[in-house]
Design a protein around this motif. Structure first.
Motif, PDB file in Angstrom:
ATOM      1  N   GLU A  19      38.604  59.403  51.163  1.00 56.67           N
ATOM      2  CA  GLU A  19      39.996  59.078  51.056  1.00 56.67           C
ATOM      3  C   GLU A  19      40.211  57.968  50.510  1.00 56.67           C
ATOM      4  O   GLU A  19      39.341  56.721  51.442  1.00 56.67           O
ATOM      5  N   GLY A  20      41.017  57.364  49.768  1.00 59.18           N
ATOM      6  CA  GLY A  20      41.178  55.581  49.105  1.00 59.18           C
ATOM      7  C   GLY A  20      41.544  55.021  48.147  1.00 59.18           C
ATOM      8  O   GLY A  20      41.413  56.585  46.728  1.00 59.18           O
ATOM      9  N   ILE A  21      40.980  54.537  47.187  1.00 56.35           N
ATOM     10  CA  ILE A  21      41.108  53.720  46.257  1.00 56.35           C
ATOM     11  C   ILE A  21      39.244  54.257  45.002  1.00 56.35           C
ATOM     12  O   ILE A  21      38.863  53.281  46.271  1.00 56.35           O
ATOM     13  N   TYR A  22      39.359  53.939  44.247  1.00 58.61           N
ATOM     14  CA  TYR A  22      38.630  54.220  43.478  1.00 58.61           C
ATOM     15  C   TYR A  22      38.668  53.663  41.940  1.00 58.61           C
ATOM     16  O   TYR A  22      39.697  53.141  41.643  1.00 58.61           O
ATOM     17  N   LEU A  23      38.172  52.680  41.507  1.00 60.09           N
ATOM     18  CA  LEU A  23      38.046  51.955  40.609  1.00 60.09           C
ATOM     19  C   LEU A  23      36.308  52.121  39.679  1.00 60.09           C
ATOM     20  O   LEU A  23      35.535  52.665  39.680  1.00 60.09           O
ATOM     21  N   ALA A  24      36.630  52.043  38.095  1.00 56.10           N
ATOM     22  CA  ALA A  24      36.192  52.663  37.700  1.00 56.10           C
ATOM     23  C   ALA A  24      35.915  51.023  36.540  1.00 56.10           C
ATOM     24  O   ALA A  24      37.369  50.865  35.870  1.00 56.10           O
ATOM     25  N   ILE A  25      34.962  50.822  35.641  1.00 60.52           N
ATOM     26  CA  ILE A  25      34.721  50.150  34.994  1.00 60.52           C
ATOM     27  C   ILE A  25      34.257  50.511  33.281  1.00 60.52           C
ATOM     28  O   ILE A  25      33.335  50.554  33.746  1.00 60.52           O
ATOM     29  N   ALA A  26      35.195  50.029  32.828  1.00 63.23           N
ATOM     30  CA  ALA A  26      34.043  50.939  31.250  1.00 63.23           C
ATOM     31  C   ALA A  26      33.877  50.179  30.632  1.00 63.23           C
ATOM     32  O   ALA A  26      33.959  48.814  30.276  1.00 63.23           O
ATOM     33  N   LEU A  27      31.746  50.182  30.411  1.00 56.59           N
ATOM     34  CA  LEU A  27      31.529  49.083  28.995  1.00 56.59           C
ATOM     35  C   LEU A  27      32.238  49.330  28.180  1.00 56.59           C
ATOM     36  O   LEU A  27      31.525  50.250  27.431  1.00 56.59           O
ATOM     37  N   LEU A  28      32.214  47.947  27.339  1.00 54.83           N
ATOM     38  CA  LEU A  28      32.705  48.801  25.708  1.00 54.83           C
ATOM     39  C   LEU A  28      31.975  47.871  25.117  1.00 54.83           C
ATOM     40  O   LEU A  28      30.958  46.629  25.459  1.00 54.83           O
ATOM     41  N   PRO A  29      31.718  47.845  24.098  1.00 53.88           N
ATOM     42  CA  PRO A  29      30.712  46.751  22.533  1.00 53.88           C
ATOM     43  C   PRO A  29      31.183  45.698  23.026  1.00 53.88           C
ATOM     44  O   PRO A  29      32.501  45.417  23.356  1.00 53.88           O
ATOM     45  N   ASN A  30      30.211  44.504  22.530  1.00 55.58           N
ATOM     46  CA  ASN A  30      30.322  42.772  22.036  1.00 55.58           C
ATOM     47  C   ASN A  30      30.748  43.127  24.011  1.00 55.58           C
ATOM     48  O   ASN A  30      31.066  42.063  24.279  1.00 55.58           O
ATOM     49  N   ILE A  31      30.201  43.528  24.911  1.00 52.94           N
ATOM     50  CA  ILE A  31      30.237  42.902  26.742  1.00 52.94           C
ATOM     51  C   ILE A  31      31.612  43.052  26.875  1.00 52.94           C
ATOM     52  O   ILE A  31      32.051  42.127  27.626  1.00 52.94           O
ATOM     53  N   ARG A  50      34.626  45.092  28.502  1.00 54.36           N
ATOM     54  CA  ARG A  50      35.443  45.546  30.182  1.00 54.36           C
ATOM     55  C   ARG A  50      36.228  45.947  30.149  1.00 54.36           C
ATOM     56  O   ARG A  50      37.656  45.416  29.838  1.00 54.36           O
ATOM     57  N   ALA A  51      37.333  47.457  30.615  1.00 52.83           N
ATOM     58  CA  ALA A  51      38.450  47.853  30.977  1.00 52.83           C
ATOM     59  C   ALA A  51      37.847  48.605  32.631  1.00 52.83           C
ATOM     60  O   ALA A  51      37.340  48.973  32.420  1.00 52.83           O
ATOM     61  N   ARG A  52      39.465  48.080  33.277  1.00 49.81           N
ATOM     62  CA  ARG A  52      39.539  48.408  34.269  1.00 49.81           C
ATOM     63  C   ARG A  52      40.280  49.673  34.192  1.00 49.81           C
ATOM     64  O   ARG A  52      41.621  49.549  33.546  1.00 49.81           O
ATOM     65  N   ALA A  53      39.684  50.555  35.839  1.00 49.93           N
ATOM     66  CA  ALA A  53      40.782  51.800  35.783  1.00 49.93           C
ATOM     67  C   ALA A  53      40.756  51.724  37.741  1.00 49.93           C
ATOM     68  O   ALA A  53      40.318  51.452  37.907  1.00 49.93           O
ATOM     69  N   LEU A  54      42.366  51.837  38.074  1.00 56.54           N
ATOM     70  CA  LEU A  54      42.236  51.905  39.321  1.00 56.54           C
ATOM     71  C   LEU A  54      42.669  53.768  39.472  1.00 56.54           C
ATOM     72  O   LEU A  54      43.639  54.395  39.158  1.00 56.54           O
ATOM     73  N   GLY A  55      42.745  54.596  40.680  1.00 55.69           N
ATOM     74  CA  GLY A  55      43.090  55.873  41.059  1.00 55.69           C
ATOM     75  C   GLY A  55      42.666  55.922  42.948  1.00 55.69           C
ATOM     76  O   GLY A  55      41.961  55.477  43.598  1.00 55.69           O
ATOM     77  N   SER A  56      43.717  56.907  43.269  1.00 57.94           N
ATOM     78  CA  SER A  56      43.397  57.757  44.635  1.00 57.94           C
ATOM     79  C   SER A  56      42.756  58.939  44.586  1.00 57.94           C
ATOM     80  O   SER A  56      43.256  59.269  44.054  1.00 57.94           O
ATOM     81  N   LEU A  57      41.699  58.554  46.065  1.00 59.30           N
ATOM     82  CA  LEU A  57      41.858  60.074  46.293  1.00 59.30           C
ATOM     83  C   LEU A  57      42.939  60.609  47.725  1.00 59.30           C
ATOM     84  O   LEU A  57      42.365  59.096  48.580  1.00 59.30           O
ATOM     85  N   ASN A  58      43.691  61.344  47.961  1.00 61.04           N
ATOM     86  CA  ASN A  58      44.077  61.902  49.023  1.00 61.04           C
ATOM     87  C   ASN A  58      43.486  62.757  49.187  1.00 61.04           C
ATOM     88  O   ASN A  58      43.061  63.571  48.520  1.00 61.04           O
ATOM     89  N   VAL A  59      42.995  63.202  50.265  1.00 61.54           N
ATOM     90  CA  VAL A  59      42.095  64.658  51.159  1.00 61.54           C
ATOM     91  C   VAL A  59      42.839  64.706  52.413  1.00 61.54           C
ATOM     92  O   VAL A  59      43.484  63.800  53.544  1.00 61.54           O
ATOM     93  N   TYR A  60      43.165  66.516  52.193  1.00 65.94           N
ATOM     94  CA  TYR A  60      43.849  66.371  53.681  1.00 65.94           C
ATOM     95  C   TYR A  60      43.514  67.428  54.671  1.00 65.94           C
ATOM     96  O   TYR A  60      42.567  67.673  54.209  1.00 65.94           O
ATOM     97  N   GLY A  61      43.390  67.553  56.009  1.00 62.52           N
ATOM     98  CA  GLY A  61      42.250  67.975  56.818  1.00 62.52           C
ATOM     99  C   GLY A  61      43.325  69.530  57.062  1.00 62.52           C
ATOM    100  O   GLY A  61      44.012  70.278  56.505  1.00 62.52           O
ATOM    101  N   PRO A  62      42.220  70.315  57.607  1.00 55.81           N
ATOM    102  CA  PRO A  62      42.528  72.087  57.721  1.00 55.81           C
ATOM    103  C   PRO A  62      44.643  71.527  58.549  1.00 55.81           C
ATOM    104  O   PRO A  62      44.342  71.100  59.727  1.00 55.81           O
ATOM    105  N   PRO A  63      44.317  72.800  58.855  1.00 54.86           N
ATOM    106  CA  PRO A  63      46.752  73.279  59.017  1.00 54.86           C
ATOM    107  C   PRO A  63      45.895  72.765  59.971  1.00 54.86           C
ATOM    108  O   PRO A  63      45.460  73.880  60.749  1.00 54.86           O
TER     109      PRO A  63
END
Length: 149
Positions: free
Chosen positions: A117-129, A131-144
């Protein structure tokens, strides 16, 4: 003299209805708004599931995607890199063996746990060196929790 295609009394433009009837395909053409940006689709999953952190609005010409755990680009957070053309995948120190990048740049994590669980970061490598940056999160819940009374 009044413009014949529009009547100020009715507030409608008669030829607009005609154009909509003649050219309905123009309504189905999607023009993305300029506010759409490169992002990771935030995801919620149950512990033990396989999840995909999908890339949204990937910029044109992406050569590869770097994946990191957390908001900061540093070696200790590096999960892996996928070269989108050949599909080569290189893993980093944060890779547990359950993370794999897919050919579209998304990241699959098998058998997720609470520690994923937490924040994930993706960096896209584009032509001409560039970059583009993206953030997203993953939430994980346990068994009831079942309480015995």
């Amino acid at each position: 003299m009044e413009f014949p295609a529009a009547s100020t009394h009715r507030g409608l433009v008669p030829w607009l209805g005609l154009m909509l009837a003649v050219f309905p395909s123009s309504l189905t053409t999607r023009i993305p708004p300029t506010t759409e940006q490169f992002a990771i689709v935030s995801t919620v999953a149950a512990e033990g599931q396989d999840v995909i952190l999908r890339i949204r609005n990937s910029p044109p010409g992406v050569l590869g995607i770097f994946w990191y755990r957390g908001r900061v680009v540093k070696d200790s957070n590096f999960i892996g890199y996928i070269a989108l053309g050949p599909g080569d995948y290189v893993t980093g120190p944060r890779n547990t063996g359950r993370e794999t990048a897919l050919f579209d740049g998304s990241l699959i994590i098998t058998n997720v746990t609470q520690s994923d669980e937490g924040i994930y970061l993706a960096i896209a490598l584009l032509p001409n060196i560039q970059r583009a940056r993206a953030l997203g999160s993953l939430n994980v819940y346990g068994p009831p929790c079942v309480s015995s009374s």
